[in-house]
Design a protein around this motif. Sequence first.
Motif: not given
Lengths: 86, 114, 164
Positions: B34, B37-38, B41, B76, C74, C77-78, C117-119
């Motif tokens: 988790q 990845t985030k 990115t 992802p 995004l 979430s970061n 996946t990116l959230t």
Amino acid sequence: MANIIYNTAAIITLVSIGIAFIRMIIGPTVADRAVALDVMTINAISLIVFIAYYSNRIIYLDIAMVYALISFVGVVAIARYLERGI
Amino acid sequence: MELFGAIITLIGSLFLLLGALGIFRMPDVYNRMQAGTKATTLGTIFFLFGISIGHLECGCFGKIVVLILFVMFTNPVSSNALARAAHFTGIKLTDRTKKDDLEKDNIKNKGEEK
Amino acid sequence: MRKLKHSILLFLTLMIFWILFTSLDVQELTIGAIASIIIVLMTIGLKPVLSAIKLNPKSILFSIIYLFVFLKELIKSNIDVAFRVISPKLPINPGIVKVKTKLKSPLGRAFLANSITLTPGTLTVEMRDEYFYIHWIDVTSENIEGATKSIVSNFEKYLEVIFG
């Protein structure tokens, strides 16, 4: 002024590669190591782009692209190997 | 403009550092993914974007855009493949986990096959 | 018909990436067009995945809105992950939940899985038919409906218009 900030950013990225490397050494399972390797490669891509601009050789951007491609294929290959062998 | 790009680059590198710290501190492989990845990115997007708008004169903005798109799409996917493989090989989740629907469904499917 | 749409969309995508790589020069454009046509002809036997994209004004508008929604999520979430990583007690409450999607096309499902996946705090672990298994860093609702509502439906309403 801007140059100092750029260099600081590059040093921070280098430090984060080091931290991920520690996880890669102590990581208890193969998946941990693969995740750490993934993070290291992405940080390395950022550093390659930084070096391309720093030394004024734009051709290095292509190297960053190929490195991203190879790391993606590599991680997927590791995942596939874990799932059902080669 | 160059200063603005430099500050965005610095923010991106801080996110990259957070991603590495997350890899280091989280208790099991899924939570590490988790963070990994985030944070990486968004960190890469900021880093590359900051560098490219700081050096607009070289005219290679297109390559950076391709690189950002590539990282955004493949990161992802690779972590999804790794998570799936990790669950398949039976790597345990941490003790603080609340529930695991996938494990439950796997056991149910095996029961039906017998 | 679906094959033709897929081929045209694939050609346009390849050309856009070629132009981003190189410059707007007549010779380079010619080479790029030839290479794109060869690639389209080589992959003509594969499944026409790109034909799921709808091409009407509403879907184009929705894809632009979707891009901004996605970027907002995004960044959110970061910041969320950053707080979790920095705080000394590691406030996590993880678990794997099952959600259901309404999207039919493979491309739409792939986009949905990547967006999930990116959230904030979610990671797609496995896709089986119409069910996604999602690792959630902070489980707030345990049943399928609640999890679907809080994870999927935010993106699904845009992706449904774009991909059908």
